[in-house]
Scaffold this motif. Structure first.
Motif, PDB file in Angstrom:
ATOM      1  N   MET A   1       0.850  -1.200   0.000  1.00 25.97           N
ATOM      2  CA  MET A   1       0.000   0.000   0.000  1.00 25.97           C
ATOM      3  C   MET A   1       0.884   1.247   0.000  1.00 25.97           C
ATOM      4  SD  MET A   1      -2.904   1.192   2.768  1.00 25.97           S
ATOM      5  CE  MET A   1      -4.055  -0.079   2.264  1.00 25.97           C
ATOM      6  N   LYS A   2       0.498   2.256  -0.778  1.00 27.41           N
ATOM      7  CA  LYS A   2       1.221   3.505  -0.808  1.00 27.41           C
ATOM      8  C   LYS A   2       1.086   4.234   0.519  1.00 27.41           C
ATOM      9  CE  LYS A   2       2.169   2.950  -5.192  1.00 27.41           C
ATOM     10  NZ  LYS A   2       3.541   2.661  -5.660  1.00 27.41           N
ATOM     11  N   ASP A   3       1.999   5.180   0.759  1.00 25.44           N
ATOM     12  CA  ASP A   3       1.985   5.938   2.004  1.00 25.44           C
ATOM     13  C   ASP A   3       0.796   6.897   2.000  1.00 25.44           C
ATOM     14  OD1 ASP A   3       2.462   7.381   4.271  1.00 25.44           O
ATOM     15  OD2 ASP A   3       4.593   7.726   3.864  1.00 25.44           O
ATOM     16  N   LEU A   4      -0.189   6.628   2.833  1.00 26.68           N
ATOM     17  CA  LEU A   4      -1.388   7.471   2.875  1.00 26.68           C
ATOM     18  C   LEU A   4      -1.113   8.829   3.491  1.00 26.68           C
ATOM     19  CD1 LEU A   4      -4.080   4.829   3.911  1.00 26.68           C
ATOM     20  CD2 LEU A   4      -3.450   5.586   1.618  1.00 26.68           C
ATOM     21  N   ASN A   5       0.003   8.956   4.185  1.00 20.06           N
ATOM     22  CA  ASN A   5       0.345  10.259   4.760  1.00 20.06           C
ATOM     23  C   ASN A   5       0.557  11.307   3.671  1.00 20.06           C
ATOM     24  OD1 ASN A   5       0.269   9.635   7.543  1.00 20.06           O
ATOM     25  ND2 ASN A   5       2.250   8.609   7.367  1.00 20.06           N
ATOM     26  N   ASP A   6       1.032  10.876   2.486  1.00 20.74           N
ATOM     27  CA  ASP A   6       1.220  11.826   1.392  1.00 20.74           C
ATOM     28  C   ASP A   6      -0.110  12.406   0.941  1.00 20.74           C
ATOM     29  OD1 ASP A   6       3.910  11.400   1.473  1.00 20.74           O
ATOM     30  OD2 ASP A   6       3.960   9.990  -0.193  1.00 20.74           O
ATOM     31  N   LEU A   7      -1.162  11.593   0.953  1.00 18.98           N
ATOM     32  CA  LEU A   7      -2.497  12.093   0.619  1.00 18.98           C
ATOM     33  C   LEU A   7      -2.981  13.090   1.672  1.00 18.98           C
ATOM     34  CD1 LEU A   7      -4.234   8.810  -0.603  1.00 18.98           C
ATOM     35  CD2 LEU A   7      -3.613  10.789  -2.008  1.00 18.98           C
ATOM     36  N   TYR A   8      -2.655  12.818   2.930  1.00 19.80           N
ATOM     37  CA  TYR A   8      -3.038  13.733   4.007  1.00 19.80           C
ATOM     38  C   TYR A   8      -2.334  15.075   3.834  1.00 19.80           C
ATOM     39  CZ  TYR A   8      -3.338  15.696   8.732  1.00 19.80           C
ATOM     40  OH  TYR A   8      -3.543  16.532   9.799  1.00 19.80           O
ATOM     41  N   ILE A   9      -1.045  15.020   3.502  1.00 16.97           N
ATOM     42  CA  ILE A   9      -0.291  16.261   3.289  1.00 16.97           C
ATOM     43  C   ILE A   9      -0.871  17.030   2.102  1.00 16.97           C
ATOM     44  CG2 ILE A   9       1.942  17.137   2.480  1.00 16.97           C
ATOM     45  CD1 ILE A   9       3.247  15.054   4.314  1.00 16.97           C
ATOM     46  N   PHE A  10      -1.206  16.310   1.043  1.00 18.33           N
ATOM     47  CA  PHE A  10      -1.844  16.940  -0.114  1.00 18.33           C
ATOM     48  C   PHE A  10      -3.124  17.661   0.301  1.00 18.33           C
ATOM     49  CE2 PHE A  10      -5.295  16.039  -3.256  1.00 18.33           C
ATOM     50  CZ  PHE A  10      -5.016  17.068  -4.136  1.00 18.33           C
ATOM     51  N   SER A  11      -3.956  17.001   1.125  1.00 19.81           N
ATOM     52  CA  SER A  11      -5.213  17.629   1.544  1.00 19.81           C
ATOM     53  C   SER A  11      -4.958  18.868   2.398  1.00 19.81           C
ATOM     54  CB  SER A  11      -6.080  16.625   2.307  1.00 19.81           C
ATOM     55  OG  SER A  11      -5.544  16.351   3.585  1.00 19.81           O
ATOM     56  N   LEU A  12      -3.919  18.841   3.221  1.00 17.87           N
ATOM     57  CA  LEU A  12      -3.584  20.012   4.041  1.00 17.87           C
ATOM     58  C   LEU A  12      -3.155  21.192   3.163  1.00 17.87           C
ATOM     59  CD1 LEU A  12      -1.591  18.471   7.045  1.00 17.87           C
ATOM     60  CD2 LEU A  12      -3.914  19.385   7.073  1.00 17.87           C
ATOM     61  N   ILE A  13      -2.370  20.915   2.132  1.00 22.43           N
ATOM     62  CA  ILE A  13      -1.914  21.981   1.228  1.00 22.43           C
ATOM     63  C   ILE A  13      -3.103  22.628   0.540  1.00 22.43           C
ATOM     64  CG2 ILE A  13      -0.577  22.476  -0.860  1.00 22.43           C
ATOM     65  CD1 ILE A  13       1.326  20.201   0.020  1.00 22.43           C
ATOM     66  N   VAL A  14      -4.042  21.799   0.090  1.00 29.94           N
ATOM     67  CA  VAL A  14      -5.246  22.333  -0.563  1.00 29.94           C
ATOM     68  C   VAL A  14      -6.073  23.126   0.440  1.00 29.94           C
ATOM     69  CG1 VAL A  14      -7.391  21.754  -1.740  1.00 29.94           C
ATOM     70  CG2 VAL A  14      -5.287  20.490  -2.264  1.00 29.94           C
ATOM     71  N   GLU A  15      -6.261  22.565   1.625  1.00 24.43           N
ATOM     72  CA  GLU A  15      -7.107  23.190   2.641  1.00 24.43           C
ATOM     73  C   GLU A  15      -6.570  24.547   3.071  1.00 24.43           C
ATOM     74  OE1 GLU A  15      -8.621  22.234   7.219  1.00 24.43           O
ATOM     75  OE2 GLU A  15      -7.782  20.639   5.973  1.00 24.43           O
ATOM     76  N   HIS A  16      -5.239  24.658   3.211  1.00 21.32           N
ATOM     77  CA  HIS A  16      -4.632  25.893   3.725  1.00 21.32           C
ATOM     78  C   HIS A  16      -4.124  26.804   2.617  1.00 21.32           C
ATOM     79  CE1 HIS A  16      -4.852  24.783   7.955  1.00 21.32           C
ATOM     80  NE2 HIS A  16      -4.501  23.557   7.593  1.00 21.32           N
ATOM     81  N   GLY A  17      -4.229  26.358   1.366  1.00 23.12           N
ATOM     82  CA  GLY A  17      -3.899  27.222   0.246  1.00 23.12           C
ATOM     83  C   GLY A  17      -2.424  27.433   0.000  1.00 23.12           C
ATOM     84  N   GLY A  18      -1.569  26.594   0.521  1.00 21.30           N
ATOM     85  CA  GLY A  18      -0.144  26.745   0.252  1.00 21.30           C
ATOM     86  C   GLY A  18       0.714  26.025   1.261  1.00 21.30           C
ATOM     87  N   LEU A  19       2.021  25.998   0.986  1.00 24.03           N
ATOM     88  CA  LEU A  19       2.945  25.252   1.820  1.00 24.03           C
ATOM     89  C   LEU A  19       3.293  25.969   3.125  1.00 24.03           C
ATOM     90  CD1 LEU A  19       5.434  24.015  -0.937  1.00 24.03           C
ATOM     91  CD2 LEU A  19       3.470  22.821  -0.008  1.00 24.03           C
ATOM     92  N   SER A  20       3.310  27.304   3.072  1.00 25.53           N
ATOM     93  CA  SER A  20       3.758  28.066   4.248  1.00 25.53           C
ATOM     94  C   SER A  20       2.844  27.834   5.445  1.00 25.53           C
ATOM     95  CB  SER A  20       3.814  29.563   3.909  1.00 25.53           C
ATOM     96  OG  SER A  20       4.760  29.815   2.906  1.00 25.53           O
ATOM     97  N   LYS A  21       1.554  27.888   5.223  1.00 24.28           N
ATOM     98  CA  LYS A  21       0.613  27.702   6.335  1.00 24.28           C
ATOM     99  C   LYS A  21       0.648  26.259   6.856  1.00 24.28           C
ATOM    100  CE  LYS A  21      -2.560  31.444   5.179  1.00 24.28           C
ATOM    101  NZ  LYS A  21      -3.951  31.833   4.859  1.00 24.28           N
ATOM    102  N   VAL A  22       0.885  25.298   5.964  1.00 25.53           N
ATOM    103  CA  VAL A  22       1.002  23.909   6.415  1.00 25.53           C
ATOM    104  C   VAL A  22       2.261  23.736   7.245  1.00 25.53           C
ATOM    105  CG1 VAL A  22       1.191  21.498   5.667  1.00 25.53           C
ATOM    106  CG2 VAL A  22      -0.286  23.071   4.415  1.00 25.53           C
ATOM    107  N   GLU A  23       3.327  24.445   6.856  1.00 29.09           N
ATOM    108  CA  GLU A  23       4.560  24.404   7.643  1.00 29.09           C
ATOM    109  C   GLU A  23       4.316  24.932   9.052  1.00 29.09           C
ATOM    110  OE1 GLU A  23       9.197  25.686   6.976  1.00 29.09           O
ATOM    111  OE2 GLU A  23       7.646  27.167   6.501  1.00 29.09           O
ATOM    112  N   GLU A  24       3.560  26.024   9.153  1.00 26.89           N
ATOM    113  CA  GLU A  24       3.239  26.597  10.464  1.00 26.89           C
ATOM    114  C   GLU A  24       2.410  25.620  11.300  1.00 26.89           C
ATOM    115  OE1 GLU A  24       1.270  30.284   9.824  1.00 26.89           O
ATOM    116  OE2 GLU A  24       2.953  31.209   8.744  1.00 26.89           O
ATOM    117  N   LYS A  25       1.495  24.918  10.655  1.00 27.03           N
ATOM    118  CA  LYS A  25       0.577  24.021  11.383  1.00 27.03           C
ATOM    119  C   LYS A  25       1.262  22.739  11.832  1.00 27.03           C
ATOM    120  CE  LYS A  25      -3.773  21.466  10.804  1.00 27.03           C
ATOM    121  NZ  LYS A  25      -4.374  21.938  12.078  1.00 27.03           N
TER     122      LYS A  25
END
Length: 305
Positions: A1-25
């Motif tokens: 099975m592929k790493d599902l954490n990558d899908l979670y990170i993808f959803s966070l980037i979409v939800e927060h509109g960019g990498l900077s806010k995900v880095e903060e979170k």
């Protein structure tokens, strides 16, 4: 099975509109987030996001995948919510194997109290006198009466009490045929046995002075204790019965205990179950309930007044 954490990170980037806010979170650096996203796109062989210096926007297929990921995360949260609920209040279905006699006599006296206390626990009672492979049949708890020597090393056994056996006959039978004064005199009487194995059987007796192995020839053999008890009541002979089955008739003087100074072998009333680590909370609370209630109930049901 592929790493599902990558899908979670993808959803966070979409939800927060960019990498900077995900880095903060999350505390994950933007460079690492970017690598994880690139790895996901490479594994899927599709482009998920359109990125420039000002914004991040999902592609058409990226938007569809984002919706699926949101559903997946919601279901995952439901799993944790269910686990939290189980830990707070026992819930679920357990399988309990139980002998016919125990199902008919002891359990009706205590199960209603358990169901009142734990209304979200459902129980499947497998009622049989046959031995069951607990692990193979997915049994959570097995109630048994008899030998406990065969308990598998992968299982746990908990003793709950002893079931006494007695020899009984009706007053009319005793008046007609007399009463034996010693186990050796039993073969002068009609004997009722629940052992179907042999024509000649051994009954074991013990008193303060000696132990005896008495060979007997049953007049009637039956695997039904109810039938033997009825025959004893109907003046057909001396029956070997569990005290817990005939206690009421003894107290009502409808049956008389024969050779009361001699003790017969006791049945080991016990429960067998897999180790508690990993067991459902529903199984644990029913185990604790049986351990709390059964010993007193067994003693009470064998008290002769």
């Amino acid at each position: 099975m592929k790493d599902l954490n990558d899908l979670y990170i993808f959803s966070l980037i979409v939800e927060h509109g960019g990498l900077s806010k995900v880095e903060e979170k999350t505390g994950i650096s933007k460079s690492k987030l970017s690598r994880r996203l690139s790895t996901l796109e490479k594994n899927l062989n599709i482009k998920l996001l359109q990125r420039d210096s000002r914004q991040v926007k999902t592609t058409a297929i990226g938007e569809q995948i984002y919706q699926y990921v949101q559903s997946m995360l919601k279901e995952a949260q439901n799993v944790y919510d269910l686990i939290d609920q189980c830990q707070e209040e026992p819930i679920g279905t357990i399988n309990v194997s139980v002998p016919i006699g125990v199902a008919e006599r002891q359990l009706p006296l205590i199960v209603p109290e358990f169901m009142e206390k734990y209304p979200k626990v459902a129980i499947n009672f497998i009622v049989t006198n046959k031995k069951i492979d607990i692990l193979k049949e997915s049994i959570d708890i097995c109630i048994r009466v008899g030998s406990s020597k065969e308990v598998d090393n992968n299982l746990v056994m908990r003793h709950l009490g002893y079931l006494e056996s007695v020899l009984v006959a009706s007053p009319e039978y005793i008046q007609r045929y007399g009463i034996p004064k010693h186990p050796d005199e039993l073969n002068n009487h009609k004997l009722l046995s629940n052992n179907l194995d042999n024509e000649n059987q051994i009954w074991f007796f013990e008193n303060l002075e000696q132990k005896l192995n008495t060979s007997i020839k049953p007049f009637i053999k039956a695997s039904s204790l109810t039938l033997l008890m009825s025959l004893a009541q109907d003046n057909q002979g001396i029956a070997l019965l569990p005290l817990i089955r005939c206690r009421d008739l003894i107290n009502e003087k409808k049956l008389i205990v024969i050779l009361p100074e001699w003790k017969l072998p006791k049945g080991n009333f016990h429960i067998i179950f897999p180790p508690r680590s990993g067991a459902l909370p529903a199984s644990k609370v029913f185990l604790d309930f049986l351990i709390e209630k059964m010993p007193n109930l067994i003693n009470k049901m064998q008290a002769i007044t």
